[in-house]
Design an enzyme around this catalytic site. Structure first.
Site, short mmCIF file in Angstrom:
data_model
loop_
_atom_site.label_atom_id
_atom_site.label_comp_id
_atom_site.label_asym_id
_atom_site.label_seq_id
_atom_site.Cartn_x
_atom_site.Cartn_y
_atom_site.Cartn_z
N ASP A 32 -33.55 68.83 135.09
CA ASP A 32 -34.37 68.99 136.15
C ASP A 32 -35.00 67.41 136.14
O ASP A 32 -35.72 66.99 134.92
CB ASP A 32 -35.22 70.13 135.98
N ILE A 33 -35.53 67.00 137.27
CA ILE A 33 -36.09 65.54 137.19
C ILE A 33 -37.56 65.85 137.04
O ILE A 33 -38.44 65.00 136.46
CB ILE A 33 -36.10 64.99 138.88
N HIS A 101 -29.10 76.85 143.14
CA HIS A 101 -28.99 76.38 141.86
C HIS A 101 -29.75 77.26 140.92
O HIS A 101 -30.74 78.00 141.28
CB HIS A 101 -29.80 75.14 141.83
P1 AMP Z 1 -36.56 75.05 143.43
O1 AMP Z 1 -37.83 75.19 143.82
O2 AMP Z 1 -35.80 76.39 142.97
O3 AMP Z 1 -35.78 74.86 144.88
O4 AMP Z 1 -36.28 73.99 142.39
C1 AMP Z 1 -35.84 72.59 142.93
C2 AMP Z 1 -35.88 71.95 141.61
O5 AMP Z 1 -35.09 70.68 141.76
C3 AMP Z 1 -37.19 71.36 141.35
O6 AMP Z 1 -37.54 71.99 139.90
C4 AMP Z 1 -37.17 69.99 141.30
O7 AMP Z 1 -37.84 69.05 140.23
C5 AMP Z 1 -35.65 69.71 141.16
N1 AMP Z 1 -35.08 68.39 141.81
C6 AMP Z 1 -35.32 67.93 143.00
N2 AMP Z 1 -34.83 66.77 143.01
C7 AMP Z 1 -34.18 66.48 141.99
C8 AMP Z 1 -33.26 65.58 141.21
N3 AMP Z 1 -32.80 64.35 142.33
N4 AMP Z 1 -32.73 65.55 140.10
C9 AMP Z 1 -32.93 66.70 139.25
N5 AMP Z 1 -33.87 67.56 139.64
C10 AMP Z 1 -34.21 67.51 141.02
#
Ligand code: AMP
Ligand code: ZN
Length: 118
Positions: A32-33, A101
């Site tokens: 996760d970023i 995810h």
């Molecule tokens: P959710 O609230 O369950 O939709 O979580 C989305 C997750 O995606 C968050 O924890 C973000 O930090 C993560 N995220 C968004 N963009 C990226 C990316 N490019 N690479 C890795 N993680 C990401």
């Protein structure tokens, strides 16, 4: 199915970089970023499924694989003493990215209660 504008589909197509820890025909995992625990990675289906509301029988094998991979990848990432798997779905769960995810979050310390107490 792939969505041209979806950020996780772009990662799956290799158009956006990610720190991948697993990649096969059905699922992929990457860090996760914005990590919220010492171990925090996402397991995503290769197919663009918006959320579990949209999952159907055709997705059963990929979703099974996603669950089966979680423990091994968590252990390999250093979460050897427990981890939490979370799938946020829709507005009430604060889903941000509408491509299915599963978050895998791990210690070494306790992650605390499942939800913040109000
Ligand atoms: P959710 O609230 O369950 O939709 O979580 C989305 C997750 O995606 C968050 O924890 C973000 O930090 C993560 N995220 C968004 N963009 C990226 C990316 N490019 N690479 C890795 N993680 C990401
Ligand atoms: Zn997508």
């Amino acid at each position: 199915m792939t969505d041209p504008d979806c950020i996780f589909c772009k990662i799956a197509r290799g158009e956006i970089a990610a720190k991948k820890i697993h990649d096969d025909a059905d699922v992929m995992a990457f860090h996760d970023i914005r990590p919220q625990a010492p171990v925090h990675f996402l397991l995503v289906t290769k197919a663009h499924i918006a959320s579990l509301y949209d999952a159907g029988p055709a997705h059963q094998a990929a979703l099974g694989k996603l669950l089966v991979l979680a423990g091994r990848l968590a252990r390999e990432a250093g979460a050897t003493d427990g981890f939490r798997a979370i799938i946020n779905n829709g507005r009430v769960a604060h889903q941000e990215v509408y491509h299915l995810h599963m978050h895998v979050l791990g210690g070494p310390e306790s992650l605390g209660p499942m939800l913040a107490r109000k």
